[in-house]
Motif scaffolding. Structure first.
Motif, PDB file in Angstrom:
ATOM      1  N   ALA A 414      -3.571 -23.573   4.355  1.00 37.05           N
ATOM      2  CA  ALA A 414      -3.389 -24.639   3.346  1.00 37.05           C
ATOM      3  C   ALA A 414      -1.979 -24.558   2.736  1.00 37.05           C
ATOM      4  O   ALA A 414      -1.342 -25.598   2.491  1.00 37.05           O
ATOM      5  N   ASP A 415      -1.484 -23.327   2.509  1.00 35.95           N
ATOM      6  CA  ASP A 415      -0.108 -23.166   1.984  1.00 35.95           C
ATOM      7  C   ASP A 415       0.902 -23.796   2.946  1.00 35.95           C
ATOM      8  O   ASP A 415       1.848 -24.475   2.540  1.00 35.95           O
ATOM      9  N   ILE A 416       0.691 -23.520   4.228  1.00 37.04           N
ATOM     10  CA  ILE A 416       1.626 -24.013   5.241  1.00 37.04           C
ATOM     11  C   ILE A 416       1.579 -25.546   5.294  1.00 37.04           C
ATOM     12  O   ILE A 416       2.626 -26.216   5.322  1.00 37.04           O
ATOM     13  N   ASP A 417       0.369 -26.098   5.257  1.00 37.35           N
ATOM     14  CA  ASP A 417       0.225 -27.557   5.325  1.00 37.35           C
ATOM     15  C   ASP A 417       0.896 -28.210   4.112  1.00 37.35           C
ATOM     16  O   ASP A 417       1.618 -29.203   4.236  1.00 37.35           O
ATOM     17  N   GLU A 418       0.661 -27.607   2.956  1.00 43.82           N
ATOM     18  CA  GLU A 418       1.253 -28.158   1.722  1.00 43.82           C
ATOM     19  C   GLU A 418       2.786 -28.097   1.801  1.00 43.82           C
ATOM     20  O   GLU A 418       3.481 -29.049   1.448  1.00 43.82           O
ATOM     21  N   ALA A 419       3.277 -26.968   2.311  1.00 43.00           N
ATOM     22  CA  ALA A 419       4.731 -26.791   2.382  1.00 43.00           C
ATOM     23  C   ALA A 419       5.362 -27.796   3.346  1.00 43.00           C
ATOM     24  O   ALA A 419       6.395 -28.404   3.035  1.00 43.00           O
ATOM     25  N   ALA A 420       4.741 -27.982   4.505  1.00 45.23           N
ATOM     26  CA  ALA A 420       5.324 -28.899   5.495  1.00 45.23           C
ATOM     27  C   ALA A 420       5.384 -30.321   4.934  1.00 45.23           C
ATOM     28  O   ALA A 420       6.416 -31.010   5.054  1.00 45.23           O
ATOM     29  N   ARG A 421       4.293 -30.732   4.291  1.00 46.63           N
ATOM     30  CA  ARG A 421       4.277 -32.081   3.681  1.00 46.63           C
ATOM     31  C   ARG A 421       5.375 -32.197   2.638  1.00 46.63           C
ATOM     32  O   ARG A 421       6.128 -33.173   2.592  1.00 46.63           O
ATOM     33  N   ALA A 422       5.480 -31.168   1.798  1.00 44.32           N
ATOM     34  CA  ALA A 422       6.456 -31.220   0.707  1.00 44.32           C
ATOM     35  C   ALA A 422       7.889 -31.265   1.241  1.00 44.32           C
ATOM     36  O   ALA A 422       8.741 -31.982   0.701  1.00 44.32           O
TER      37      ALA A 422
END
Ligand code: PLP
Length: 443
Positions: A414-422
């Motif tokens: 979830a951290d990775i997904d959030e970071a990529a979107r951001a």
């Protein structure tokens, strides 16, 4: 977010221009006040909310944390700004080892390596590192910087030469510059260019020493030195190879042996030096080598070993325990998880139209291009709850700014997904806003 709550603004275009390079050679007799222009520039950037440097952690460097900048602004979010690739800095066995060492030895080394600063734990750590790297001699240094600098100044004299990759770390460059005026830099990863320089020197001088310097993993581009080719070339031309494995040892390679292991060069490299500060949860550095004579020379002439206090007992115990984990099944599992997160981040960014530099490693360099876009994108990223370091000129070439995202084993999917979107959104918004303000393309 309401415009009024924003921590950055575009009202002062000067904050998006210039670099520290322009203030590097101040003139005037007063060494203190002549640096006022750089202070003004940093303050200008801080006031505009676009100086993401010298931020302090308000909590531990975990997968989520809070950073405070020089203007007192805090940003909380997923942390890609810390170097703790296997997330060992809060591992219970590691913190327990630190506690035990404090109990047994106190918290201070109380001397340099030369003057009784090492402990029996240091001797054990030397053996363990020697075993990992298949090198009979190991020296410990108080920092990775000290290891790089001390190794070079301990071995190289003004009549010798240093031949180094253009992107070699500042500790290696400054060590070389302190040791000899004869420093030659070659195009990044270009073994043929290195060979041309070394053979030119050798053709003119059969007796001088030639130190060839590269890195296992280059931290700005996430690409790797050609270790075996360079070592072979060094043997052929009577030169000596130094490989800095600060970023790869422990985090990659078979059994955590980094690029030296991955490239089949274990036990074959003249000088392997590294830092504990990226994967081994501590300040500190080391040099692994085969020559006892070189070890004694560095202990006498490498000032950062001779005249700087040794690793503290806490640091030594932490590194030793981290190394035990690195070499265990748990370490292997952490590396597998780390690589999964890295691969996921790079793939999601690619889906968003961003082609990360280099090859998969704990460092994911996200190209931003111009410093103007980079500075605003960095502020927008923090605003979106993602913390990453910004590398801009002169740390990298002008116009090739990038986020240097440092992935940790503890980052969740979830951290990775959030970071990529951001990241994708921050870059896109930076371009839109700068374009609307007429600031795109200013330099
Ligand atoms: C390639 C390389 N070598 C040496 C060092 C210095 O290590 P330390 O920060 O542990 O002193 C660093 C740190 O950034 C590095 O990236």
């Amino acid at each position: 977010m309401a415009e009024s709550a924003r921590s950055w603004h575009l009202d002062d275009p000067g904050a998006f221009l210039g670099s520290v390079a322009q203030f590097a050679r101040p003139r005037g007799p007063d060494l203190l006040t002549r640096n006022e222009p750089i202070l003004a520039w940093v303050e200008q950037r801080l006031a505009a909310g676009v100086f993401p440097y010298a931020r302090a952690l308000m909590e531990s460097p975990a997968a989520r944390t809070t950073l405070r900048d020089g203007a007192g602004r805090e940003a909380t979010g997923v942390n890609f700004a810390s170097q703790d690739y296997l997330s060992l800095s809060r591992h219970p066995a590691v913190t327990e080892a630190a506690t035990r060492a404090a109990h047994d030895f106190g918290v201070h080394s109380a001397g340099s390596g030369m003057l009784s600063g090492n402990t029996r734990m240091s001797l054990r750590l030397q053996e363990e590192l020697g075993d990992l790297l298949q090198a009979p001699e190991v020296m410990l240094f108080p920092t990775g910087w000290a290891a790089a600098f001390g190794t070079i100044i301990g071995l190289v004299r003004p009549y010798d030469h240093v031949v180094m990759d253009n992107l070699a770390h500042a500790s290696l460059q400054q060590g070389a510059a302190s040791a000899t005026p004869q420093v030659h830099r070659h195009a990044h990863l270009d073994v043929a260019a290195a060979r041309e320089i070394v053979s030119g020197i050798r053709a003119e001088d059969a007796r001088c020493g030639i130190l060839v310097v590269t890195e296992g993993l280059f931290s700005m581009d996430s690409d790797v030195g050609r270790i075996l080719e360079l070592q072979e070339m060094c043997r052929e031309l009577s030169a000596t190879l130094l490989v800095d494995v600060a970023h790869d040892l422990g985090a990659s390679g078979p059994g955590g042996t980094g690029e030296v292991g991955a490239q089949g060069a274990l036990g074959q490299v003249d000088l392997v030096m590294g830092a504990f500060s990226k994967t081994f949860a501590s300040n500190g550095g080391f040099l692994a080598l085969h020559s006892p004579a070189a070890r004694v020379a560095i202990s006498g002439y490498g000032g950062s070993w001779t005249f700087s206090n040794a690793l503290s007992p806490l640091q030594t115990a932490v590194v030793s325990e981290a190394l035990r984990i690195v070499r265990s099944d748990e370490g292997e599992a952490l590396r597998v998880r780390l690589l999964e997160r890295i691969t996921r981040l790079r793939a999601l960014l690619a889906d968003g139209g961003i082609s990360c530099l280099g090859q998969p490693s704990a460092i994911v360099p996200v190209p931003l291009g111009s410093e103007v876009v980079a500075r605003l994108a960095s502020a927008l990223l923090a605003e979106r709850g993602v913390l990453a370091n910004l590398a801009e000129f002169p740390a990298v070439a002008s116009g090739t700014a990038r986020f240097r995202m440092q992935v940790m084993a503890d980052h969740s999917e979830a951290d990775i997904d959030e970071a990529a979107r951001a990241v994708v959104d921050a870059i896109s918004e930076a371009n839109t806003r700068l374009s609307a303000a007429g600031l795109l393309g200013v330099a």
